[in-house]
Design a protein around this motif. Structure first.
Motif, PDB file in Angstrom:
ATOM      1  N   GLU A  94     -63.061 -47.690  22.148  1.00 33.51           N
ATOM      2  CA  GLU A  94     -62.727 -49.079  22.477  1.00 33.51           C
ATOM      3  C   GLU A  94     -61.348 -49.508  21.984  1.00 33.51           C
ATOM      4  OE1 GLU A  94     -66.387 -51.717  21.779  1.00 33.51           O
ATOM      5  OE2 GLU A  94     -66.711 -49.963  20.498  1.00 33.51           O
ATOM      6  N   VAL A  95     -60.898 -48.909  20.891  1.00 34.27           N
ATOM      7  CA  VAL A  95     -59.637 -49.268  20.253  1.00 34.27           C
ATOM      8  C   VAL A  95     -58.690 -48.076  20.370  1.00 34.27           C
ATOM      9  CG1 VAL A  95     -58.550 -49.844  18.028  1.00 34.27           C
ATOM     10  CG2 VAL A  95     -60.769 -50.853  18.624  1.00 34.27           C
ATOM     11  N   VAL A  96     -57.413 -48.353  20.593  1.00 34.77           N
ATOM     12  CA  VAL A  96     -56.409 -47.287  20.615  1.00 34.77           C
ATOM     13  C   VAL A  96     -56.001 -47.013  19.168  1.00 34.77           C
ATOM     14  CG1 VAL A  96     -54.098 -46.623  21.359  1.00 34.77           C
ATOM     15  CG2 VAL A  96     -55.568 -47.973  22.887  1.00 34.77           C
ATOM     16  N   PHE A  97     -56.187 -45.784  18.735  1.00 32.77           N
ATOM     17  CA  PHE A  97     -55.828 -45.369  17.380  1.00 32.77           C
ATOM     18  C   PHE A  97     -54.621 -44.446  17.451  1.00 32.77           C
ATOM     19  CE2 PHE A  97     -60.195 -46.614  16.738  1.00 32.77           C
ATOM     20  CZ  PHE A  97     -60.238 -47.065  15.428  1.00 32.77           C
ATOM     21  N   LEU A  98     -53.598 -44.774  16.664  1.00 26.61           N
ATOM     22  CA  LEU A  98     -52.418 -43.921  16.565  1.00 26.61           C
ATOM     23  C   LEU A  98     -52.163 -43.641  15.087  1.00 26.61           C
ATOM     24  CD1 LEU A  98     -50.025 -45.767  19.025  1.00 26.61           C
ATOM     25  CD2 LEU A  98     -51.205 -43.622  19.448  1.00 26.61           C
ATOM     26  N   PHE A  99     -52.375 -42.402  14.683  1.00 25.03           N
ATOM     27  CA  PHE A  99     -52.092 -41.977  13.317  1.00 25.03           C
ATOM     28  C   PHE A  99     -50.762 -41.237  13.380  1.00 25.03           C
ATOM     29  CE2 PHE A  99     -56.600 -42.647  13.637  1.00 25.03           C
ATOM     30  CZ  PHE A  99     -56.862 -43.400  12.500  1.00 25.03           C
ATOM     31  N   VAL A 100     -49.725 -41.878  12.866  1.00 23.24           N
ATOM     32  CA  VAL A 100     -48.354 -41.414  13.067  1.00 23.24           C
ATOM     33  C   VAL A 100     -47.799 -40.821  11.773  1.00 23.24           C
ATOM     34  CG1 VAL A 100     -46.037 -42.095  13.794  1.00 23.24           C
ATOM     35  CG2 VAL A 100     -48.043 -43.239  14.790  1.00 23.24           C
ATOM     36  N   THR A 101     -47.241 -39.617  11.907  1.00 18.54           N
ATOM     37  CA  THR A 101     -46.665 -38.924  10.761  1.00 18.54           C
ATOM     38  C   THR A 101     -45.429 -38.150  11.185  1.00 18.54           C
ATOM     39  OG1 THR A 101     -47.110 -37.360   8.957  1.00 18.54           O
ATOM     40  CG2 THR A 101     -48.138 -36.875  11.083  1.00 18.54           C
ATOM     41  N   ASN A 102     -44.563 -37.891  10.240  1.00 17.39           N
ATOM     42  CA  ASN A 102     -43.415 -37.017  10.487  1.00 17.39           C
ATOM     43  C   ASN A 102     -43.710 -35.583  10.064  1.00 17.39           C
ATOM     44  OD1 ASN A 102     -41.542 -38.858  11.631  1.00 17.39           O
ATOM     45  ND2 ASN A 102     -41.228 -39.742   9.611  1.00 17.39           N
ATOM     46  N   ASP A 103     -44.906 -35.343   9.536  1.00 17.96           N
ATOM     47  CA  ASP A 103     -45.296 -33.999   9.110  1.00 17.96           C
ATOM     48  C   ASP A 103     -45.359 -33.047  10.299  1.00 17.96           C
ATOM     49  OD1 ASP A 103     -45.574 -34.946   6.539  1.00 17.96           O
ATOM     50  OD2 ASP A 103     -47.763 -34.811   6.496  1.00 17.96           O
ATOM     51  N   ASP A 104     -45.114 -31.785  10.042  1.00 21.28           N
ATOM     52  CA  ASP A 104     -45.233 -30.743  11.045  1.00 21.28           C
ATOM     53  C   ASP A 104     -46.684 -30.681  11.528  1.00 21.28           C
ATOM     54  OD1 ASP A 104     -43.982 -28.193  12.274  1.00 21.28           O
ATOM     55  OD2 ASP A 104     -45.890 -27.528  11.401  1.00 21.28           O
ATOM     56  N   MET A 105     -46.875 -30.535  12.825  1.00 21.39           N
ATOM     57  CA  MET A 105     -48.230 -30.552  13.392  1.00 21.39           C
ATOM     58  C   MET A 105     -49.095 -29.385  12.915  1.00 21.39           C
ATOM     59  SD  MET A 105     -49.183 -33.189  14.923  1.00 21.39           S
ATOM     60  CE  MET A 105     -48.594 -34.629  15.761  1.00 21.39           C
ATOM     61  N   GLU A 106     -48.498 -28.260  12.566  1.00 22.07           N
ATOM     62  CA  GLU A 106     -49.292 -27.158  12.018  1.00 22.07           C
ATOM     63  C   GLU A 106     -49.890 -27.554  10.675  1.00 22.07           C
ATOM     64  OE1 GLU A 106     -47.417 -23.315  11.922  1.00 22.07           O
ATOM     65  OE2 GLU A 106     -46.660 -23.538  13.970  1.00 22.07           O
ATOM     66  N   LEU A 107     -49.117 -28.242   9.864  1.00 17.12           N
ATOM     67  CA  LEU A 107     -49.595 -28.748   8.580  1.00 17.12           C
ATOM     68  C   LEU A 107     -50.682 -29.793   8.791  1.00 17.12           C
ATOM     69  CD1 LEU A 107     -49.161 -28.699   5.488  1.00 17.12           C
ATOM     70  CD2 LEU A 107     -47.433 -30.471   5.814  1.00 17.12           C
ATOM     71  N   VAL A 108     -50.474 -30.677   9.762  1.00 17.00           N
ATOM     72  CA  VAL A 108     -51.461 -31.706  10.089  1.00 17.00           C
ATOM     73  C   VAL A 108     -52.763 -31.062  10.547  1.00 17.00           C
ATOM     74  CG1 VAL A 108     -52.012 -33.570  11.712  1.00 17.00           C
ATOM     75  CG2 VAL A 108     -49.764 -33.492  10.612  1.00 17.00           C
ATOM     76  N   ASP A 109     -52.654 -30.052  11.416  1.00 20.69           N
ATOM     77  CA  ASP A 109     -53.845 -29.370  11.927  1.00 20.69           C
ATOM     78  C   ASP A 109     -54.632 -28.712  10.787  1.00 20.69           C
ATOM     79  OD1 ASP A 109     -55.543 -28.452  14.108  1.00 20.69           O
ATOM     80  OD2 ASP A 109     -54.729 -26.459  13.651  1.00 20.69           O
ATOM     81  N   ALA A 110     -53.929 -28.073   9.878  1.00 18.87           N
ATOM     82  CA  ALA A 110     -54.599 -27.453   8.723  1.00 18.87           C
ATOM     83  C   ALA A 110     -55.280 -28.511   7.865  1.00 18.87           C
ATOM     84  CB  ALA A 110     -53.599 -26.650   7.899  1.00 18.87           C
ATOM     85  N   PHE A 111     -54.612 -29.623   7.646  1.00 15.97           N
ATOM     86  CA  PHE A 111     -55.175 -30.729   6.868  1.00 15.97           C
ATOM     87  C   PHE A 111     -56.434 -31.276   7.542  1.00 15.97           C
ATOM     88  CE2 PHE A 111     -55.439 -35.324   6.126  1.00 15.97           C
ATOM     89  CZ  PHE A 111     -55.485 -35.382   4.739  1.00 15.97           C
ATOM     90  N   LYS A 112     -56.343 -31.544   8.852  1.00 18.60           N
ATOM     91  CA  LYS A 112     -57.488 -32.085   9.581  1.00 18.60           C
ATOM     92  C   LYS A 112     -58.662 -31.109   9.585  1.00 18.60           C
ATOM     93  CE  LYS A 112     -57.026 -34.038  13.521  1.00 18.60           C
ATOM     94  NZ  LYS A 112     -56.667 -34.387  14.890  1.00 18.60           N
ATOM     95  N   THR A 113     -58.374 -29.835   9.774  1.00 21.11           N
ATOM     96  CA  THR A 113     -59.427 -28.822   9.780  1.00 21.11           C
ATOM     97  C   THR A 113     -60.122 -28.757   8.435  1.00 21.11           C
ATOM     98  OG1 THR A 113     -58.264 -27.538  11.461  1.00 21.11           O
ATOM     99  CG2 THR A 113     -59.909 -26.372  10.135  1.00 21.11           C
ATOM    100  N   LYS A 114     -59.348 -28.741   7.370  1.00 22.57           N
ATOM    101  CA  LYS A 114     -59.904 -28.679   6.013  1.00 22.57           C
ATOM    102  C   LYS A 114     -60.815 -29.875   5.727  1.00 22.57           C
ATOM    103  CE  LYS A 114     -58.519 -28.600   1.164  1.00 22.57           C
ATOM    104  NZ  LYS A 114     -57.395 -28.686   0.222  1.00 22.57           N
ATOM    105  N   LYS A 115     -60.403 -31.053   6.199  1.00 24.14           N
ATOM    106  CA  LYS A 115     -61.158 -32.291   5.933  1.00 24.14           C
ATOM    107  C   LYS A 115     -62.214 -32.585   6.995  1.00 24.14           C
ATOM    108  CE  LYS A 115     -58.732 -33.725   2.313  1.00 24.14           C
ATOM    109  NZ  LYS A 115     -59.296 -34.031   1.022  1.00 24.14           N
ATOM    110  N   GLY A 116     -62.157 -31.895   8.121  1.00 23.51           N
ATOM    111  CA  GLY A 116     -63.115 -32.150   9.200  1.00 23.51           C
ATOM    112  C   GLY A 116     -62.798 -33.408   9.995  1.00 23.51           C
ATOM    113  N   TYR A 117     -61.526 -33.798  10.052  1.00 24.97           N
ATOM    114  CA  TYR A 117     -61.124 -35.009  10.759  1.00 24.97           C
ATOM    115  C   TYR A 117     -60.914 -34.738  12.246  1.00 24.97           C
ATOM    116  CZ  TYR A 117     -60.123 -37.011   6.126  1.00 24.97           C
ATOM    117  OH  TYR A 117     -60.198 -37.465   4.847  1.00 24.97           O
TER     118      TYR A 117
END
Length: 190
Positions: A110-133
């Motif tokens: 229902e809501v548009v969510f934008l989580f914005v970062t300057n981090d490298d997407m590979e780092l973001v992907d590893a972070f999200k995978t580790k946390k289950g996000y």
């Protein structure tokens, strides 16, 4: 008298251990995240009064999603939007991320969510995978709207359908609170 000295020695030893733990990078980050998590439980998002709201000057903002696809923020025009600026290395960002993930799971359709970062997407992907996000993360490609410019993170904005900023918060908060749910429900009904 001996008991007071013993208690003072124990207290001093605990402080020393805490100081040493804060000096060591591996434990410092964990302690900081824990402290910000505790503080986030008492901090709540405040809705700006109508006379204090700022209209977004432009929706022309290009972003890159996790799959490398370009999107333009103009697709969010006329919708309720939550924009969160964060980083994987930022303790207060990490502290509030669980509540943001829960909010995303509750309102992602229902809501548009934008989580914005300057981090490298590979780092973001590893972070999200580790946390289950599962929340959607973007890198900014073009200049962000002036109203979103920030020197500190985390920084979170909620916009109503008219494009007004109704929530502008710095620091870690509990975003999955009853108050935030009520705010989003009210904005969705407008």
């Amino acid at each position: 008298m001996a008991e007071k000295k013993s208690n003072r020695l124990k207290s001093n030893l605990l402080w020393l251990i805490l100081i040493v733990a804060l000096i060591i990078p591996q434990s410092r980050k964990a302690i900081q995240v824990t402290m910000h998590s505790l503080f986030s439980k008492v901090n709540s998002a405040e809705i700006l009064e109508p006379e204090n709201r700022v209209m977004l000057s432009t929706f022309n903002w290009n972003l890159l999603d996790e799959d490398g696809q370009h999107i333009n923020f103009s697709k969010a025009k006329g919708k309720v939007v939550l924009v969160n600026f964060w980083a994987t290395w930022c303790p207060p960002c990490i502290a509030e991320m669980d509540s943001l993930e829960d909010l995303y799971k509750a309102y992602g359709s229902e809501v548009v969510f934008l989580f914005v970062t300057n981090d490298d997407m590979e780092l973001v992907d590893a972070f999200k995978t580790k946390k289950g996000y599962t929340l959607p993360v973007y890198n900014p490609v073009s200049q962000i709207p002036q109203e979103f410019e920030t020197k500190s993170i985390p920084r979170t904005f909620i916009l109503n359908k008219a494009g007004e900023i109704v929530v502008d918060e710095k620091g870690a908060l509990d975003w999955n609170s009853k108050d935030v749910h009520q705010t989003l429900n009210d904005l969705l009904e407008q």
